[in-house]
Design a protein around this motif. Structure first.
Motif, PDB file in Angstrom:
ATOM      1  N   LYS A  52       5.035   6.710  -1.834  1.00 17.25           N
ATOM      2  CA  LYS A  52       4.513   7.077  -4.338  1.00 17.25           C
ATOM      3  C   LYS A  52       3.422   6.495  -6.107  1.00 17.25           C
ATOM      4  O   LYS A  52       3.762   5.214  -5.948  1.00 17.25           O
ATOM      5  N   SER A  95      -0.475   8.902  -6.687  1.00 22.02           N
ATOM      6  CA  SER A  95       0.298  10.036  -7.202  1.00 22.02           C
ATOM      7  C   SER A  95       1.687  10.111  -6.603  1.00 22.02           C
ATOM      8  O   SER A  95       2.529  10.884  -7.068  1.00 22.02           O
ATOM      9  N   SER A  96       1.935   9.323  -5.557  1.00 26.43           N
ATOM     10  CA  SER A  96       3.269   9.369  -4.956  1.00 26.43           C
ATOM     11  C   SER A  96       3.515   8.121  -4.120  1.00 26.43           C
ATOM     12  O   SER A  96       2.616   7.290  -3.946  1.00 26.43           O
ATOM     13  N   LEU A  98       4.148   4.857  -2.090  1.00 25.46           N
ATOM     14  CA  LEU A  98       3.818   3.444  -2.257  1.00 25.46           C
ATOM     15  C   LEU A  98       2.841   3.202  -3.403  1.00 25.46           C
ATOM     16  O   LEU A  98       3.015   2.272  -4.202  1.00 25.46           O
ATOM     17  N   ARG A 119      -6.493  12.749  -6.103  1.00 26.51           N
ATOM     18  CA  ARG A 119      -7.163  14.045  -5.957  1.00 26.51           C
ATOM     19  C   ARG A 119      -6.535  15.137  -6.815  1.00 26.51           C
ATOM     20  O   ARG A 119      -7.149  16.161  -7.061  1.00 26.51           O
ATOM     21  N   LYS A 123      -0.667  16.451 -10.940  1.00 24.45           N
ATOM     22  CA  LYS A 123       0.431  15.857 -10.182  1.00 24.45           C
ATOM     23  C   LYS A 123       0.573  14.375 -10.534  1.00 24.45           C
ATOM     24  O   LYS A 123       1.675  13.867 -10.731  1.00 24.45           O
ATOM     25  N   LEU A 145     -10.746  11.538  -1.246  1.00 23.28           N
ATOM     26  CA  LEU A 145     -11.307  10.722  -0.164  1.00 23.28           C
ATOM     27  C   LEU A 145     -11.817  11.560   1.002  1.00 23.28           C
ATOM     28  O   LEU A 145     -12.511  11.049   1.877  1.00 23.28           O
ATOM     29  N   ASN A 171      -5.034   2.670  -0.620  1.00 13.99           N
ATOM     30  CA  ASN A 171      -3.664   2.988  -0.215  1.00 13.99           C
ATOM     31  C   ASN A 171      -3.485   4.410   0.297  1.00 13.99           C
ATOM     32  O   ASN A 171      -2.646   4.670   1.143  1.00 13.99           O
ATOM     33  N   TYR A 274      -3.938   9.267  13.135  1.00 13.44           N
ATOM     34  CA  TYR A 274      -3.440   8.439  12.022  1.00 13.44           C
ATOM     35  C   TYR A 274      -3.401   6.964  12.426  1.00 13.44           C
ATOM     36  O   TYR A 274      -3.882   6.092  11.703  1.00 13.44           O
ATOM     37  N   LYS A 278      -5.559   3.688  11.008  1.00 11.44           N
ATOM     38  CA  LYS A 278      -4.965   2.461  10.476  1.00 11.44           C
ATOM     39  C   LYS A 278      -5.561   1.225  11.155  1.00 11.44           C
ATOM     40  O   LYS A 278      -5.726   0.176  10.541  1.00 11.44           O
ATOM     41  N   THR A 311       8.774   8.715   1.604  1.00  6.02           N
ATOM     42  CA  THR A 311       7.535   9.124   0.925  1.00  6.02           C
ATOM     43  C   THR A 311       6.980  10.445   1.445  1.00  6.02           C
ATOM     44  O   THR A 311       7.411  10.954   2.479  1.00  6.02           O
ATOM     45  N   ARG A 315       5.380  14.575   4.973  1.00  8.16           N
ATOM     46  CA  ARG A 315       5.521  15.952   4.483  1.00  8.16           C
ATOM     47  C   ARG A 315       5.145  16.993   5.530  1.00  8.16           C
ATOM     48  O   ARG A 315       5.620  18.117   5.491  1.00  8.16           O
TER      49      ARG A 315
HETATM   50  N1  LIG Z   1       5.706   5.592   4.370  1.00  7.08           N
HETATM   51  C1  LIG Z   1       5.696   4.590   5.272  1.00  7.08           C
HETATM   52  O1  LIG Z   1       6.674   4.320   5.921  1.00  7.08           O
HETATM   53  C2  LIG Z   1       4.469   3.792   5.508  1.00  7.08           C
HETATM   54  C3  LIG Z   1       4.506   2.783   6.448  1.00  7.08           C
HETATM   55  C4  LIG Z   1       3.359   2.026   6.682  1.00  7.08           C
HETATM   56  C5  LIG Z   1       2.229   2.257   5.956  1.00  7.08           C
HETATM   57  N2  LIG Z   1       2.210   3.250   5.052  1.00  7.08           N
HETATM   58  C6  LIG Z   1       0.970   3.467   4.327  1.00  7.08           C
HETATM   59  O2  LIG Z   1       1.232   3.499   2.939  1.00  7.08           O
HETATM   60  C7  LIG Z   1       0.198   4.218   2.298  1.00  7.08           C
HETATM   61  C8  LIG Z   1       0.817   5.198   1.291  1.00  7.08           C
HETATM   62  O3  LIG Z   1       1.585   6.149   2.014  1.00  7.08           O
HETATM   63  P1  LIG Z   1       2.925   6.742   1.439  1.00  7.08           P
HETATM   64  O4  LIG Z   1       3.937   6.499   2.437  1.00  7.08           O
HETATM   65  O5  LIG Z   1       3.138   6.290   0.048  1.00  7.08           O
HETATM   66  O6  LIG Z   1       2.610   8.322   1.501  1.00  7.08           O
HETATM   67  P2  LIG Z   1       2.419   9.393   0.333  1.00  7.08           P
HETATM   68  O7  LIG Z   1       3.547   9.362  -0.615  1.00  7.08           O
HETATM   69  O8  LIG Z   1       2.126  10.665   1.049  1.00  7.08           O
HETATM   70  O9  LIG Z   1       1.132   8.909  -0.412  1.00  7.08           O
HETATM   71  C9  LIG Z   1      -0.135   9.194   0.077  1.00  7.08           C
HETATM   72  C10 LIG Z   1      -1.090   9.277  -1.072  1.00  7.08           C
HETATM   73  O10 LIG Z   1      -2.390   9.522  -0.548  1.00  7.08           O
HETATM   74  C11 LIG Z   1      -2.975  10.544  -1.310  1.00  7.08           C
HETATM   75  N3  LIG Z   1      -4.021  11.254  -0.600  1.00  7.08           N
HETATM   76  C12 LIG Z   1      -3.930  11.949   0.542  1.00  7.08           C
HETATM   77  N4  LIG Z   1      -5.114  12.512   0.825  1.00  7.08           N
HETATM   78  C13 LIG Z   1      -5.978  12.156  -0.142  1.00  7.08           C
HETATM   79  C14 LIG Z   1      -7.334  12.426  -0.421  1.00  7.08           C
HETATM   80  N5  LIG Z   1      -8.067  13.217   0.374  1.00  7.08           N
HETATM   81  N6  LIG Z   1      -7.907  11.879  -1.513  1.00  7.08           N
HETATM   82  C15 LIG Z   1      -7.187  11.087  -2.343  1.00  7.08           C
HETATM   83  N7  LIG Z   1      -5.882  10.810  -2.152  1.00  7.08           N
HETATM   84  C16 LIG Z   1      -5.286  11.349  -1.063  1.00  7.08           C
HETATM   85  C17 LIG Z   1      -1.823  11.457  -1.650  1.00  7.08           C
HETATM   86  O11 LIG Z   1      -2.220  12.315  -2.711  1.00  7.08           O
HETATM   87  P3  LIG Z   1      -1.507  13.714  -3.013  1.00  7.08           P
HETATM   88  O12 LIG Z   1      -0.328  13.359  -3.844  1.00  7.08           O
HETATM   89  O13 LIG Z   1      -2.538  14.506  -3.773  1.00  7.08           O
HETATM   90  O14 LIG Z   1      -1.147  14.298  -1.709  1.00  7.08           O
HETATM   91  C18 LIG Z   1      -0.775  10.434  -2.041  1.00  7.08           C
HETATM   92  O15 LIG Z   1      -0.983   9.972  -3.364  1.00  7.08           O
HETATM   93  C19 LIG Z   1      -0.615   4.883   3.399  1.00  7.08           C
HETATM   94  O16 LIG Z   1      -1.795   4.129   3.603  1.00  7.08           O
HETATM   95  C20 LIG Z   1       0.275   4.786   4.614  1.00  7.08           C
HETATM   96  O17 LIG Z   1      -0.456   4.721   5.802  1.00  7.08           O
HETATM   97  C21 LIG Z   1       3.307   4.022   4.796  1.00  7.08           C
END
Ligand SMILES: NC(=O)c1ccc[n+]([C@@H]2O[C@H](COP(=O)([O-])OP(=O)(O)OC[C@H]3O[C@@H](n4cnc5c(N)ncnc54)[C@H](OP(=O)(O)O)[C@@H]3O)[C@@H](O)[C@H]2O)c1
Length: 399
Positions: A52, A95-96, A98, A119, A123, A145, A171, A274, A278, A311, A315
């Motif tokens: 987030k 935008s959402s 982490l 992007r 939102k 991105l 992120n 994915y 990473k 998160t 989705r």
């Molecule tokens: N959730 C977990 O358990 C977990 C664990 C380990 C690592 N991570 C890492 O934590 C980070 C954040 O993930 P999250 O879990 O917070 O997921 P998330 O809520 O889906 O956040 C992903 C973010 O990336 C943005 N995004 C996606 N495509 C994009 C693009 N083309 N250009 C710009 N922004 C873009 C999304 O924007 P929109 O809102 O527009 O879609 C959203 O703000 C990621 O690097 C993920 O690999 C997460």
């Protein structure tokens, strides 16, 4: 047919013969689970039993002529120069999940102005408002991105804003575990690696110069990693495992036409793409460290924030997975980390004076204390890091 699902579980757990759960949270880790259509088989397995300011000058997004080389990094700003001004941090994907939670945590300290690089402008504005981030503590700037032109426009726009860059947080990410066919970025790279790695690679390479100009006491570049890319963990060993192979797909441009859409040249697999992305994120952070830390004094770090099961990352997953994943992590594996907690962790890597060591992959233990974690052999392979860097430079037009 088996669907690939990623989930987080504590790295340290044991599966007693009696089948009684005995999870020990010495540190947390991401665990990829293979779910059958019914989820029945896996959920009855031993492992499962046991486990987030609105953009200030909105409107003028200038098309920048594509920079084809990264400007040489000049000498770092003089060390020891203290400043009382607010830090200026760019967070992609704020935008959402982490990113939003970290933006909130940083803004709430009153010591940071967060540039939310996203992007979807509306939102992000709604998300910032609903998170209660004070207007004077953030600016939203457009960044997609999945388009290298957009990355360059963002950099141009950021420079036009006149703000300093003290910390860059890469992120944002996409995760497409159920995709049967690859989808592609504007330039034709497979979407996961194109967005998560190549988009961030260009962004961080271009903004290195801006970061280096900062007079902030501690300048940092942070790339969010994941345990899924680390095959030295239980989680990282669940198929499909991350594996960049000999990089033939990356060398071929990941376009799925005259080259594979996968870095290793294999068949498309969204979950693996994915994880591979990473690994690239973690390799990139280390390569930045080796090339630029000594010269610039910038801290380069990556982190694994823990399992943030709620998160938007998930989705694209099947509804049943999204329903069961959070309680599974909370009550079975106890690897669950709330978005707020994960945001605090990322904010710590941005600003904590004790986390200035460069080249570190940070994780947190059961007491939520940070520690330097070990990367897998592939994620710490210097030769592979150099090759990924050089190939990526060519793909994004920097070489
Ligand atoms: N959730 C977990 O358990 C977990 C664990 C380990 C690592 N991570 C890492 O934590 C980070 C954040 O993930 P999250 O879990 O917070 O997921 P998330 O809520 O889906 O956040 C992903 C973010 O990336 C943005 N995004 C996606 N495509 C994009 C693009 N083309 N250009 C710009 N922004 C873009 C999304 O924007 P929109 O809102 O527009 O879609 C959203 O703000 C990621 O690097 C993920 O690999 C997460």
């Amino acid at each position: 047919m088996a669907l690939q699902a990623a989930s987080l579980v504590p790295v340290s757990f044991s599966i007693p013969k009696e089948g009684k759960c005995n999870v020990s949270l010495r540190d947390t880790t991401l665990f990829g689970l293979s779910l059958s259509d019914t989820l029945k088989a896996d959920f009855s397995s031993s492992a499962l039993r046991c486990k987030k300011e609105i953009q200030q000058k909105l409107g003028t997004v200038r098309a920048q002529t594509a920079a084809t080389t990264t400007p040489a990094v000049k000498k770092a700003a003089p060390e020891g120069k203290k400043t009382l001004r607010k830090g200026s941090v760019v967070v992609t994907g704020a935008s959402s999940g982490l990113g939003l939670a970290a933006a909130k945590a940083l803004a709430e300290t009153g010591k940071w102005h967060v540039i939310m690089a996203c992007r979807d402008f509306l939102k992000t504005e709604r998300a910032a408002k609903s998170a209660g981030i004070a207007k004077e503590n953030y600016t939203i700037m457009h960044l997609d991105l999945a388009s290298l032109d957009s990355v360059r426009q963002f950099v141009d726009n950021f420079r036009q804003s006149g703000r300093p860059l003290d910390v860059l947080v890469c992120n944002a990410a996409v995760y497409l575990p159920t995709a049967r066919e690859p989808t592609f970025t504007a330039e034709g790279f497979e979407l996961s690696v194109g967005t998560n790695h190549l988009g961030h690679f260009l962004l961080s390479r271009l903004l290195l110069e801006d970061l280096n100009k900062s007079d902030y006491p501690s300048k940092r570049m942070i790339i969010v990693g994941s345990i899924t890319g680390n095959t030295n963990t239980l989680a990282g060993n669940v198929p499909p495992k991350a594996n960049l192979g000999d990089l033939r797909g990356l060398a071929g441009g990941l376009n799925g036409l005259n080259s594979s859409s996968m870095i290793d040249g294999g068949d498309f697999d969204g979950a693996k793409a994915y994880k591979d992305s990473k690994v690239c994120n973690m390799l990139t952070m280390q390569e930045f460290h080796r090339r630029y830390h000594e010269e610039t004094g910038i801290t380069f770090a990556s982190l694994y924030p823990g399992c943030i099961a709620t998160t938007g990352l998930f989705r694209e997953h099947i509804p049943l997975f999204r329903l069961l994943f959070p309680p599974f992590q909370k009550y079975i594996t106890k690897g669950f980390v709330s978005e707020d907690e994960a945001g605090q962790r990322l904010a710590q890597v941005v600003s904590d004076p004790s986390l200035t060591k460069s080249g570190v992959y940070w994780s947190w233990n059961k007491n939520s204390a940070s520690f330097e974690n070990q990367l897998s052999q592939e994620a710490s392979d210097e030769s592979k890091a150099r090759k990924v860097w050089e190939l990526s430079e060519k793909l994004v037009g920097l070489a």
